[in-house]
Write an enzyme that holds these catalytic residues in place. Structure first.
Site, mmCIF file in Angstrom:
data_model
loop_
_atom_site.group_PDB
_atom_site.id
_atom_site.type_symbol
_atom_site.label_atom_id
_atom_site.label_comp_id
_atom_site.label_asym_id
_atom_site.label_seq_id
_atom_site.Cartn_x
_atom_site.Cartn_y
_atom_site.Cartn_z
ATOM 1 N N LEU A 104 47.980 127.664 25.455
ATOM 2 C CA LEU A 104 48.465 127.637 24.085
ATOM 3 C C LEU A 104 48.131 129.011 23.505
ATOM 4 O O LEU A 104 47.064 129.558 23.768
ATOM 5 C CB LEU A 104 47.776 126.545 23.259
ATOM 6 C CG LEU A 104 48.120 125.100 23.610
ATOM 7 C CD1 LEU A 104 47.248 124.147 22.798
ATOM 8 C CD2 LEU A 104 49.589 124.815 23.348
ATOM 9 N N ASP A 105 49.035 129.563 22.722
ATOM 10 C CA ASP A 105 48.804 130.884 22.138
ATOM 11 C C ASP A 105 47.549 130.901 21.276
ATOM 12 O O ASP A 105 47.136 129.878 20.727
ATOM 13 C CB ASP A 105 50.004 131.314 21.289
ATOM 14 C CG ASP A 105 51.230 131.634 22.132
ATOM 15 O OD1 ASP A 105 51.061 131.927 23.326
ATOM 16 O OD2 ASP A 105 52.340 131.593 21.583
ATOM 17 N N PHE A 106 46.983 132.083 21.121
ATOM 18 C CA PHE A 106 45.776 132.300 20.333
ATOM 19 C C PHE A 106 45.923 131.743 18.914
ATOM 20 O O PHE A 106 45.002 131.125 18.382
ATOM 21 C CB PHE A 106 45.483 133.812 20.296
ATOM 22 C CG PHE A 106 44.274 134.207 19.513
ATOM 23 C CD1 PHE A 106 43.002 133.952 20.002
ATOM 24 C CD2 PHE A 106 44.401 134.849 18.292
ATOM 25 C CE1 PHE A 106 41.878 134.328 19.277
ATOM 26 C CE2 PHE A 106 43.285 135.225 17.573
ATOM 27 C CZ PHE A 106 42.016 134.972 18.067
ATOM 28 N N THR A 108 47.825 129.318 17.850
ATOM 29 C CA THR A 108 48.278 127.930 17.755
ATOM 30 C C THR A 108 47.131 126.966 18.021
ATOM 31 O O THR A 108 46.105 127.325 18.582
ATOM 32 C CB THR A 108 49.405 127.630 18.764
ATOM 33 O OG1 THR A 108 48.899 127.811 20.087
ATOM 34 C CG2 THR A 108 50.611 128.521 18.547
#
Length: 140
Positions: A104-106, A108
């Site tokens: 998961l992106d930083f 999010t």
């Protein structure tokens, strides 16, 4: 249990990744039933064979499966060269050697699975398996 590749057994014992286990094997540090094994692709049965690395018996870890909520501002990796907080810090109190499945992106947040079961993780991630994934986004 059935006969498996030696590097998979070593990884399951928590000693190393499969790739690092290959180096243990080729360097002559692994014994199966008292005999040094140096050939990659060698197989053993972890329930009946005595497998040792540097004289210490290898015992398979129990599989562990966790779901965690990754908050914003945490990296979905075990280490970050930029020094940002990682999910490894969130997983360390569990006492199990697990790794995150997927990313998961930083910026999010959301649910992230973690396990020490490589076959399970591969079954979820490999494109051949075509496991559907749904992402819900809020943007401004």
């Amino acid at each position: 249990m059935t006969v498996q590749r030696l590097q998979k057994i070593l990884a399951r014992g928590g000693l190393a990744s499969r790739r690092a286990a290959e180096e243990l094997i080729t360097s002559g540090r692994v014994r199966v039933n008292g005999r040094i094994v140096k050939e990659l692709g060698s197989k053993a049965d972890p329930t009946t064979d005595r497998i040792e690395v540097d004289g210490k018996r290898v015992v398979a870890e129990e599989f562990a499966y966790y779901a965690l909520h990754k908050p914003r501002g945490v990296v979905s990796t075990l280490s970050d060269p930029e020094g940002r907080p990682t999910v490894a810090e969130m997983l360390s109190p569990l006492g199990a050697r697990v790794y995150p499945i997927g990313r998961l992106d930083f910026a999010t947040s959301g649910i992230l699975l973690a396990t020490n079961d490589g076959d399970f993780a591969n079954g979820l991630l490999h494109p051949k398996k075509k496991v559907p994934k749904t992402y819900v986004l809020k943007v401004s």
